[in-house]
Design a protein around this motif. Structure first.
Motif, PDB file in Angstrom:
ATOM      1  N   GLU A 150       0.836  -1.207   0.000  1.00 28.90           N
ATOM      2  CA  GLU A 150       0.000   0.000   0.000  1.00 28.90           C
ATOM      3  C   GLU A 150       0.868   1.253   0.000  1.00 28.90           C
ATOM      4  N   LYS A 171       1.731   6.924   5.853  1.00 26.28           N
ATOM      5  CA  LYS A 171       0.961   7.628   4.813  1.00 26.28           C
ATOM      6  C   LYS A 171       0.995   9.135   5.046  1.00 26.28           C
ATOM      7  N   LEU A 172       0.922   9.542   6.318  1.00 26.68           N
ATOM      8  CA  LEU A 172       0.952  10.967   6.647  1.00 26.68           C
ATOM      9  C   LEU A 172       2.285  11.592   6.239  1.00 26.68           C
ATOM     10  N   ASP A 195      -0.711   4.316   8.971  1.00 28.48           N
ATOM     11  CA  ASP A 195      -1.279   5.638   8.717  1.00 28.48           C
ATOM     12  C   ASP A 195      -0.259   6.741   8.960  1.00 28.48           C
ATOM     13  N   GLU A 214       2.247  11.949   2.490  1.00 25.80           N
ATOM     14  CA  GLU A 214       1.296  12.960   2.009  1.00 25.80           C
ATOM     15  C   GLU A 214       1.753  14.378   2.331  1.00 25.80           C
ATOM     16  N   LEU A 233      -2.215   6.888  15.398  1.00 26.07           N
ATOM     17  CA  LEU A 233      -2.412   6.548  13.989  1.00 26.07           C
ATOM     18  C   LEU A 233      -1.978   5.124  13.671  1.00 26.07           C
TER      19      LEU A 233
END
Length: 399
Positions: A26, A351-352, A348, A355, A344
């Motif tokens: 992912e 991912k943060l 996550d 991003e 998180l």
């Protein structure tokens, strides 16, 4: 439609059902999407060395491949010269004398060797003791073979033996093998000979094998090179050790590794490999001999480069407001998720970072559930890129 096909495969095949979704997939998908959108992603995710393989090793490959006689099938357990070179390395580095014929085998990287040894020595229902977090193949190689895994959760070094004893006592049937990995991927922990002595005594008294992974033994940042379990008297009766040229000589794509030690385990691995492969391409093996027997300045240079990167990364992250322990060895930093982001979880949080900061890391959950409070950063970007990553992260951490 691809998702449907994947679901059908997972439901149909038993061994596939035992494997959880690949967590890193992912993050890799999001990373690829960011790059496709033109974003400059600084990638600490995969432990994929970025420095060029040594010129004299490349030259030996080119020279050897010109001889058409080297284009034929090789030897599944490795050509004699390479097995002798591996034994020579162990004598120089660890003062361990190995028989190249019966105690050394060449593998297609250490990952292949670990997976095939799992097939050779375990049966469905056998129990294997594996630290958690750990490099995925340590657990999943045995899971694919049908074995059951008993995890050893994180603990202080002085508590490891007691934790190991509890895991052993609560395993039914009794475990047949223990995995150890120092310097560790992902945690970068190191251990000394006293530790290995306790492990060997524990395993011998319980009729267990020990599988030691020392892929990062040559990437260390102080004056104490990591030891080998085979330095312990009697270890070769029960222990086999896996190593690789991937990190030591920056040769990851060459896929050259080895297993050494216990004759019984080496013979079992060789038996399985004889059915599965004809060994690495001969010119690659000849070039690997040049790496092991040739000048070792390149190893020191790689080590120094990783140390510089480590220092820039750890100091930079601290200035950004992220306190990360400085690793003593390996090419990784095992970074605790800051308290305000802990809720998180590692996926996550990864991912943060991607991003908001264009920084890619490996989520700790990919190395086991006990890794979910951390992320792993690989030292595979140069110092300028590391400094840029720190600048990108500062707004997020308030540093």
């Amino acid at each position: 439609m691809p998702e449907l096909r994947a679901t059908m495969v997972e439901s149909e095949f038993h061994r596939i059902r035992r494997l959880p979704p690949y967590v890193f997939a992912e993050v890799n998908r999001l990373k690829a999407a960011a790059r496709a959108a033109g974003r400059d992603v600084i990638d600490f995710g995969m432990g994929n060395p970025d420095m060029a393989s040594p010129p004299h090793v490349v030259a030996k490959l080119v020279e050897t491949v010109q001889d058409p006689r080297t284009h034929r099938y090789s030897n599944s357990k490795g050509i004699p010269g390479l097995r002798k070179a591996i034994a020579g390395y162990y004598q120089r580095r660890f003062t361990v004398d190995l028989d190249p014929e019966s105690e050394v085998i060449v593998t297609l990287g250490s990952k292949e060797g670990l997976a095939n040894l799992a097939q050779a020595i375990s049966s469905p229902g056998d129990v294997i003791l594996v630290p958690n977090p750990s490099y995925p193949i340590h657990a999943f190689g045995f899971m694919i073979a049908g074995a059951a895994i008993r995890h050893i959760p994180p603990c202080e070094p002085e508590q490891f033996l007691a934790t190991l004893e509890r895991a052993y006592k609560h395993s039914v049937p009794a475990p047949i093998a223990l995995i150890v990995n120092y310097p560790s991927n992902p945690t970068a922990e190191v251990r000394d000979l006293d530790f290995y002595g306790e492990i060997v005594e524990f395993a011998r008294s319980r009729g267990m094998y020990v599988l030691s992974d020392v892929a990062y033994a040559e990437i260390y940042f102080n004056d104490k090179p990591p030891p080998s379990i085979l330095q312990i008297p009697g270890a070769r009766d029960i222990a086999v050790e896996f190593g690789s040229l991937s990190k030591t000589y920056s040769m990851p794509g060459w896929r050259v590794g080895y297993a050494v030690g216990c004759r019984k385990l080496i013979t079992a691995l060789g038996r399985v490999k004889s059915y599965l492969d004809y060994g690495a391409f001969t010119p690659i093996q000849v070039a690997a001999i040049a790496a092991l027997n040739g000048p070792q300045d390149c190893v020191a240079e790689f080590r120094a480069t990783y140390k510089r990167r480590r220092d820039v990364l750890i100091e930079g992250l601290a200035s950004a407001g992220w306190q990360v322990p400085s690793p003593e060895a390996s090419m990784f930093a095992w970074a605790p998720i800051p308290e305000r982001f802990r809720h998180l979880g590692s996926l996550d949080f990864s991912k943060l970072l991607l991003e908001k900061s264009n920084v890619a890391v490996a989520p700790g959950i990919g190395f086991g559930e006990y890794g979910d409070t951390h992320v792993r950063l690989a030292l595979v970007e140069n110092t300028d890129r590391i400094r840029q990553a720190v600048r990108n992260l500062k707004p997020l951490f308030g540093g």
